[in-house]
Design an enzyme around this catalytic site. Structure first.
Site, PDB file in Angstrom:
ATOM      1  N   ASP A  24      33.805  36.481  43.827  1.00 54.42           N
ATOM      2  CA  ASP A  24      34.595  37.327  43.061  1.00 54.42           C
ATOM      3  C   ASP A  24      34.764  38.784  43.311  1.00 54.42           C
ATOM      4  O   ASP A  24      34.482  39.887  42.381  1.00 54.42           O
ATOM      5  CB  ASP A  24      34.432  37.030  41.687  1.00 54.42           C
ATOM      6  CG  ASP A  24      34.503  35.421  41.445  1.00 54.42           C
ATOM      7  OD1 ASP A  24      35.111  34.896  42.221  1.00 54.42           O
ATOM      8  OD2 ASP A  24      34.384  35.194  40.294  1.00 54.42           O
ATOM      9  N   LYS A 129      39.410  29.997  42.753  1.00 60.03           N
ATOM     10  CA  LYS A 129      38.990  29.271  41.505  1.00 60.03           C
ATOM     11  C   LYS A 129      39.401  29.626  39.961  1.00 60.03           C
ATOM     12  O   LYS A 129      39.405  30.806  39.674  1.00 60.03           O
ATOM     13  CB  LYS A 129      37.283  29.295  41.438  1.00 60.03           C
ATOM     14  CG  LYS A 129      36.839  30.956  41.358  1.00 60.03           C
ATOM     15  CD  LYS A 129      35.196  30.698  41.539  1.00 60.03           C
ATOM     16  CE  LYS A 129      34.574  32.051  41.117  1.00 60.03           C
ATOM     17  NZ  LYS A 129      34.668  32.598  39.760  1.00 60.03           N
ATOM     18  N   CYS A 162      29.799  34.567  36.769  1.00 58.57           N
ATOM     19  CA  CYS A 162      30.325  33.488  37.803  1.00 58.57           C
ATOM     20  C   CYS A 162      29.076  33.302  38.997  1.00 58.57           C
ATOM     21  O   CYS A 162      29.123  32.172  39.333  1.00 58.57           O
ATOM     22  CB  CYS A 162      31.761  34.165  38.694  1.00 58.57           C
ATOM     23  SG  CYS A 162      32.809  33.955  37.451  1.00 58.57           S
TER      24      CYS A 162
HETATM   25  C1  C5J Z   1      33.008  36.807  37.011  1.00 56.52           C
HETATM   26  C2  C5J Z   1      33.786  36.960  34.687  1.00 56.52           C
HETATM   27  N1  C5J Z   1      33.476  36.721  38.190  1.00 56.52           N
HETATM   28  N2  C5J Z   1      32.946  37.646  34.088  1.00 56.52           N
HETATM   29  N3  C5J Z   1      33.981  36.735  35.992  1.00 56.52           N
HETATM   30  O1  C5J Z   1      31.891  36.991  36.450  1.00 56.52           O
HETATM   31  O2  C5J Z   1      34.852  36.645  34.014  1.00 56.52           O
END
Ligand code: C5J
Length: 219
Positions: A24, A129, A162
């Site tokens: 991400d 995702k 994540c």
């Molecule tokens: C991730 C989130 N990528 N914190 N997303 O950690 O919502």
């Protein structure tokens, strides 16, 4: 097999069965005006890891080892966004709302894209995702099986959401996991340290923790 310096155990890297998974590293989490900033997060905690992640990706590419990228995103009709996710927190912009970089965390919008510096190159897998974990509602498990991947190296954001969720999913599925602490970022440093501590507890309950220097030296 090469033993990589890691805690709480040396990570037994198998070059023919390892992949890097970069979680991400998207504009929406790193740039002002994105989702992270709308939640009140300090995005400098995310941007500071970019040079190390870039070097790590370059190391995998030059060793000819697979790099997999993930993107947290949803369908434009929000059919894969449950209220339990959309309604949490008190952001100034919710997932699906129009922000300065397009609709927040919607597939295909400019803000949802992976940061230019870390962009996938031809042939690299990108997993879209809808959840925190990259195995949930994606083809990741099948792809890893087809490629014979048994070990995953983790980088990206956020350490405590994540990255850690995906690492736990991977560990439950039998993958050997190592998290690179200098290549992961959290919105809160205490959460970053706590997430790392949790990985290492009980002799490495979810895997091991290493640095990118140790890993790159090993590959
Ligand atoms: C991730 C989130 N990528 N914190 N997303 O950690 O919502």
């Amino acid at each position: 097999m090469t033993d990589i310096k890691a805690q709480p155990f040396p990570f037994p890297l198998q070059r023919d069965a390892v992949a890097l998974i970069v979680i991400d590293m998207q504009r929406d989490f790193a740039e002002p005006g994105g989702f992270g900033a709308s939640l009140g997060n300090d995005v400098s905690r995310i941007t500071r890891i970019i040079p190390d992640v870039k070097r790590l990706i370059a190391g995998f590419r030059s060793a000819g080892l697979p790099v997999i990228h993930t993107m947290e995103c949803h369908r434009p009709d929000l059919s894969d966004l449950p209220p339990a996710k959309r309604d949490r927190g008190n952001p100034s912009l919710r997932i699906g709302d129009k922000g300065p970089m397009g609709r927040i965390l919607i597939a295909g919008e400019p803000g949802t894209a992976i940061l230019l510096e870390l962009a996938p190159i031809d042939g690299e897998i990108v997993i879209e995702k809808p959840g925190k974990g990259a195995f949930y509602a994606t083809g990741l498990g099948d792809i890893l099986k087809r490629k014979g991947i048994k070990q995953l190296v983790f980088a990206g954001v956020t350490t405590e959401v994540c990255v850690q969720t995906t690492m736990r999913e991977a560990n439950d599925r039998g993958y050997e996991c190592v998290l690179l602490e200098d290549c992961c970022g959290a919105t809160d440093h205490g959460n970053h340290l706590a997430a790392i501590k949790m990985v290492k507890m009980q002799g490495g309950v979810f895997g091991a923790v290493a640095t990118s220097d140790a890993l790159v030296a090993g590959i």
